[in-house]
Design a protein around this motif. Structure first.
Motif, PDB file in Angstrom:
ATOM      1  N   LEU A  84       9.970   5.145  -8.443  1.00  0.00           N
ATOM      2  CA  LEU A  84       9.421   3.908  -8.845  1.00  0.00           C
ATOM      3  C   LEU A  84       9.790   2.729  -7.713  1.00  0.00           C
ATOM      4  CD1 LEU A  84       8.681   1.899 -10.934  1.00  0.00           C
ATOM      5  CD2 LEU A  84      10.708   1.873 -12.002  1.00  0.00           C
ATOM      6  N   GLU A  85       8.694   2.189  -7.337  1.00  0.00           N
ATOM      7  CA  GLU A  85       9.136   0.659  -6.695  1.00  0.00           C
ATOM      8  C   GLU A  85       8.967  -0.417  -7.723  1.00  0.00           C
ATOM      9  OE1 GLU A  85       7.892  -2.184  -2.793  1.00  0.00           O
ATOM     10  OE2 GLU A  85       6.361  -0.507  -3.464  1.00  0.00           O
ATOM     11  N   ALA A  86      10.251  -0.829  -8.058  1.00  0.00           N
ATOM     12  CA  ALA A  86      10.220  -1.792  -9.206  1.00  0.00           C
ATOM     13  C   ALA A  86      10.216  -2.999  -8.353  1.00  0.00           C
ATOM     14  CB  ALA A  86      11.715  -1.842  -9.757  1.00  0.00           C
ATOM     15  N   GLY A  87       9.317  -3.962  -9.163  1.00  0.00           N
ATOM     16  CA  GLY A  87       8.959  -5.405  -8.478  1.00  0.00           C
ATOM     17  C   GLY A  87       8.254  -5.007  -7.041  1.00  0.00           C
ATOM     18  N   CYS A  88       7.189  -4.361  -6.975  1.00  0.00           N
ATOM     19  CA  CYS A  88       6.475  -3.724  -5.951  1.00  0.00           C
ATOM     20  C   CYS A  88       5.957  -4.461  -5.178  1.00  0.00           C
ATOM     21  CB  CYS A  88       5.689  -2.457  -6.531  1.00  0.00           C
ATOM     22  SG  CYS A  88       4.506  -3.405  -7.603  1.00  0.00           S
ATOM     23  N   GLY A  89       5.385  -5.699  -5.469  1.00  0.00           N
ATOM     24  CA  GLY A  89       4.630  -6.609  -4.873  1.00  0.00           C
ATOM     25  C   GLY A  89       3.222  -5.884  -4.297  1.00  0.00           C
ATOM     26  N   VAL A  90       2.863  -5.990  -3.168  1.00  0.00           N
ATOM     27  CA  VAL A  90       1.641  -5.314  -2.935  1.00  0.00           C
ATOM     28  C   VAL A  90       1.891  -3.817  -2.220  1.00  0.00           C
ATOM     29  CG1 VAL A  90       0.517  -7.366  -2.597  1.00  0.00           C
ATOM     30  CG2 VAL A  90       1.466  -6.235  -0.634  1.00  0.00           C
ATOM     31  N   GLY A  91       3.207  -3.219  -2.313  1.00  0.00           N
ATOM     32  CA  GLY A  91       3.371  -1.858  -1.964  1.00  0.00           C
ATOM     33  C   GLY A  91       3.887  -1.738  -0.634  1.00  0.00           C
ATOM     34  N   LYS A 105       6.180  11.589  -6.460  1.00  0.00           N
ATOM     35  CA  LYS A 105       5.148  11.143  -7.526  1.00  0.00           C
ATOM     36  C   LYS A 105       5.459   9.554  -7.988  1.00  0.00           C
ATOM     37  CE  LYS A 105       4.220  12.494 -12.348  1.00  0.00           C
ATOM     38  NZ  LYS A 105       4.515  13.274 -13.379  1.00  0.00           N
ATOM     39  N   LEU A 106       4.320   8.906  -7.720  1.00  0.00           N
ATOM     40  CA  LEU A 106       4.668   7.491  -7.430  1.00  0.00           C
ATOM     41  C   LEU A 106       4.433   6.560  -8.650  1.00  0.00           C
ATOM     42  CD1 LEU A 106       2.622   7.103  -4.120  1.00  0.00           C
ATOM     43  CD2 LEU A 106       5.176   7.068  -4.319  1.00  0.00           C
ATOM     44  N   PHE A 107       5.355   5.400  -8.841  1.00  0.00           N
ATOM     45  CA  PHE A 107       5.300   4.686 -10.314  1.00  0.00           C
ATOM     46  C   PHE A 107       5.439   3.097  -9.300  1.00  0.00           C
ATOM     47  CE2 PHE A 107       6.433   8.705 -11.909  1.00  0.00           C
ATOM     48  CZ  PHE A 107       5.936   8.670 -13.039  1.00  0.00           C
ATOM     49  N   ALA A 108       4.970   2.371  -9.985  1.00  0.00           N
ATOM     50  CA  ALA A 108       5.292   0.827  -9.313  1.00  0.00           C
ATOM     51  C   ALA A 108       4.825  -0.171 -10.472  1.00  0.00           C
ATOM     52  CB  ALA A 108       4.285   0.637  -8.250  1.00  0.00           C
ATOM     53  N   PHE A 109       5.471  -1.290 -10.469  1.00  0.00           N
ATOM     54  CA  PHE A 109       5.249  -2.572 -11.513  1.00  0.00           C
ATOM     55  C   PHE A 109       5.482  -3.523 -10.661  1.00  0.00           C
ATOM     56  CE2 PHE A 109       9.767  -1.782 -12.700  1.00  0.00           C
ATOM     57  CZ  PHE A 109      10.155  -3.150 -12.475  1.00  0.00           C
ATOM     58  N   ASP A 110       5.035  -4.649 -11.022  1.00  0.00           N
ATOM     59  CA  ASP A 110       5.322  -6.280 -10.762  1.00  0.00           C
ATOM     60  C   ASP A 110       4.853  -7.267 -11.833  1.00  0.00           C
ATOM     61  OD1 ASP A 110       6.123  -7.389  -7.803  1.00  0.00           O
ATOM     62  OD2 ASP A 110       4.977  -8.810  -8.816  1.00  0.00           O
ATOM     63  N   PHE A 111       5.480  -8.412 -11.723  1.00  0.00           N
ATOM     64  CA  PHE A 111       5.259  -9.066 -12.757  1.00  0.00           C
ATOM     65  C   PHE A 111       4.119 -10.416 -12.473  1.00  0.00           C
ATOM     66  CE2 PHE A 111       7.119 -12.557 -10.864  1.00  0.00           C
ATOM     67  CZ  PHE A 111       7.715 -13.674 -11.646  1.00  0.00           C
ATOM     68  N   SER A 112       3.502  -9.721 -11.185  1.00  0.00           N
ATOM     69  CA  SER A 112       2.317 -10.609 -10.783  1.00  0.00           C
ATOM     70  C   SER A 112       1.211  -9.760 -10.896  1.00  0.00           C
ATOM     71  CB  SER A 112       2.484 -11.122  -9.317  1.00  0.00           C
ATOM     72  OG  SER A 112       1.279 -11.287  -8.632  1.00  0.00           O
ATOM     73  N   ASP A 113       0.237 -10.026 -11.794  1.00  0.00           N
ATOM     74  CA  ASP A 113      -1.140  -9.216 -11.939  1.00  0.00           C
ATOM     75  C   ASP A 113      -1.889  -9.223 -10.743  1.00  0.00           C
ATOM     76  OD1 ASP A 113      -1.773  -8.917 -15.131  1.00  0.00           O
ATOM     77  OD2 ASP A 113      -0.819 -11.059 -14.766  1.00  0.00           O
ATOM     78  N   ASN A 114      -1.876 -10.271  -9.799  1.00  0.00           N
ATOM     79  CA  ASN A 114      -2.395 -10.078  -8.379  1.00  0.00           C
ATOM     80  C   ASN A 114      -1.780  -9.022  -7.630  1.00  0.00           C
ATOM     81  OD1 ASN A 114      -4.356 -12.169  -9.193  1.00  0.00           O
ATOM     82  ND2 ASN A 114      -3.234 -13.784  -8.411  1.00  0.00           N
ATOM     83  N   ALA A 115      -0.598  -8.962  -7.882  1.00  0.00           N
ATOM     84  CA  ALA A 115      -0.045  -7.999  -6.607  1.00  0.00           C
ATOM     85  C   ALA A 115      -0.123  -6.647  -7.040  1.00  0.00           C
ATOM     86  CB  ALA A 115       1.601  -8.396  -6.928  1.00  0.00           C
ATOM     87  N   VAL A 116      -0.267  -6.486  -8.315  1.00  0.00           N
ATOM     88  CA  VAL A 116      -0.427  -4.833  -8.849  1.00  0.00           C
ATOM     89  C   VAL A 116      -1.841  -4.653  -8.607  1.00  0.00           C
ATOM     90  CG1 VAL A 116      -0.546  -3.754 -10.786  1.00  0.00           C
ATOM     91  CG2 VAL A 116       1.535  -5.016 -10.690  1.00  0.00           C
ATOM     92  N   LYS A 117      -2.592  -5.599  -8.601  1.00  0.00           N
ATOM     93  CA  LYS A 117      -4.229  -5.421  -8.481  1.00  0.00           C
ATOM     94  C   LYS A 117      -4.441  -5.136  -6.917  1.00  0.00           C
ATOM     95  CE  LYS A 117      -6.127  -8.278 -11.883  1.00  0.00           C
ATOM     96  NZ  LYS A 117      -6.697  -9.391 -12.172  1.00  0.00           N
ATOM     97  N   LEU A 118      -3.609  -5.789  -6.031  1.00  0.00           N
ATOM     98  CA  LEU A 118      -3.801  -5.474  -4.598  1.00  0.00           C
ATOM     99  C   LEU A 118      -3.169  -4.038  -4.101  1.00  0.00           C
ATOM    100  CD1 LEU A 118      -2.825  -8.964  -3.321  1.00  0.00           C
ATOM    101  CD2 LEU A 118      -5.008  -7.920  -3.075  1.00  0.00           C
ATOM    102  N   LEU A 119      -2.112  -3.623  -4.977  1.00  0.00           N
ATOM    103  CA  LEU A 119      -1.454  -2.254  -4.537  1.00  0.00           C
ATOM    104  C   LEU A 119      -2.582  -1.334  -5.252  1.00  0.00           C
ATOM    105  CD1 LEU A 119       2.084  -1.307  -5.412  1.00  0.00           C
ATOM    106  CD2 LEU A 119       0.077  -0.101  -6.288  1.00  0.00           C
ATOM    107  N   GLU A 120      -3.133  -1.601  -6.406  1.00  0.00           N
ATOM    108  CA  GLU A 120      -4.191  -0.417  -6.959  1.00  0.00           C
ATOM    109  C   GLU A 120      -5.289  -0.416  -5.897  1.00  0.00           C
ATOM    110  OE1 GLU A 120      -3.277  -1.010 -11.648  1.00  0.00           O
ATOM    111  OE2 GLU A 120      -4.864  -2.066 -10.698  1.00  0.00           O
ATOM    112  N   GLU A 121      -5.774  -1.464  -5.290  1.00  0.00           N
ATOM    113  CA  GLU A 121      -6.955  -1.349  -4.223  1.00  0.00           C
ATOM    114  C   GLU A 121      -6.550  -0.528  -3.167  1.00  0.00           C
ATOM    115  OE1 GLU A 121      -7.745  -5.406  -3.702  1.00  0.00           O
ATOM    116  OE2 GLU A 121      -8.741  -5.770  -5.645  1.00  0.00           O
ATOM    117  N   ARG A 122      -5.452  -0.595  -2.600  1.00  0.00           N
ATOM    118  CA  ARG A 122      -4.998  -0.146  -1.418  1.00  0.00           C
ATOM    119  C   ARG A 122      -4.709   1.472  -1.798  1.00  0.00           C
ATOM    120  NH1 ARG A 122       0.353  -1.622   2.354  1.00  0.00           N
ATOM    121  NH2 ARG A 122       0.271   0.159   3.833  1.00  0.00           N
TER     122      ARG A 122
END
Length: 269
Positions: A84-91, A105-122
């Motif tokens: 888990l990358e906790a507070g992942c930013g953009v990964g 096996k990858l897990f990630a979270f952040d409290f910025s919606d924009n950061a999580v969306k950018l990570l998901e796109e990558r």
């Protein structure tokens, strides 16, 4: 003091110079109104940060695999490990790490919606499967946002962005995401870091807690204080150190002594 992967590792921070003391004495505190507003707007300010900078601000942390193996010599990274990358930013930690350790096996979270969306796109571009969530660590929670707990988590320059009065809550929330016997590796800003000294007037929120011009915040940790936060949350500290590095701006002829804290904690209960 020992050399540790480009850093010097020790159990103490650096001594302040006379010039450092003078700069600290000139720092002034922000108003109560601004202090409260920054807390209310914390998520908004990080969302703006990622909306403005996209993937371009932070560099990928290509040191991460080597450092994790050094911090966790007992973990067999040849086997599948839930990470888990906790507070992942953009990964910036996650993507270089999985390139070096493909069994994660990858897990990630952040409290910025924009950061999580950018990570998901990558992740989609790289055809990687990453379980993601939007989480505010500073709010008490009763369970993990994920279906399973992980073997290993990292908190890389995350806690420093959270109000120090909420560090304990944050550690307790992280604990719920990690298996008993699992580990969390923390790296963050350390007390007497050059960046802490160079803050000017009306930037200090409280002791060792500052606001940057973009509204994001930074706290500078004492190593024992960091350890106590996690030990109170059911973790055992197996390694902790200050990391020292001198960064040099050759163009300006300036040297900046950077100080970070780094620690590994194992969940015991």
């Amino acid at each position: 003091m020992s050399d540790d992967g480009g850093f010097l590792s020790s159990q103490s921070s650096r001594e302040l110079t006379e010039d450092d003391h003078e700069k600290l004495a000139k720092q002034t505190s922000i108003s109560d109104f601004k202090r409260n507003k920054l807390e209310i707007d914390a998520r908004k300010n990080w969302d703006k940060f990622y909306h403005r900078n996209k993937n371009n601000f932070f560099k990928d942390r290509n040191w991460s695999a080597e450092d994790l193996k050094m911090m966790c010599p007992d973990i067999d990274f040849e086997k599948e490990i839930s990470y888990l990358e906790a507070g992942c930013g953009v990964g910036n930690m996650l993507f270089p790490l999985v390139a070096e350790i493909p069994n994660l096996k990858l897990f990630a979270f952040d409290f910025s919606d924009n950061a999580v969306k950018l990570l998901e796109e990558r992740a989609k571009e790289l055809e990687l499967s990453v379980a993601t969530s939007v989480v505010d660590l500073s709010i008490p929670s009763v369970s993990s946002p994920f279906e399973e707990q992980v073997d290993l988590a990292t908190l890389i320059f995350v806690l420093s962005a959270i109000h120090p009065e909420k560090h304990q809550i944050s550690a307790e929330n992280v604990r719920k995401m990690i298996k008993i016997g699992g580990s969390v590796v923390v790296r963050d800003y350390g007390i007497n870091d050059h960046a802490m000294i160079r803050f000017g007037r009306e930037a200090r929120i409280s002791d060792r807690f500052y606001v940057r011009q973009d509204g994001t915040r930074a706290y500078y940790f004492d190593l024992n204080e960091l350890s106590e936060v996690f030990e109170k949350s059911g973790f055992r500290c197996v390694r902790k150190e200050y990391l020292h590095r001198m960064t040099v701006n050759h163009q300006k002829g300036l040297k900046a002594p950077r100080i970070f804290v780094q620690a590994r904690f194992i969940r015991e209960s």
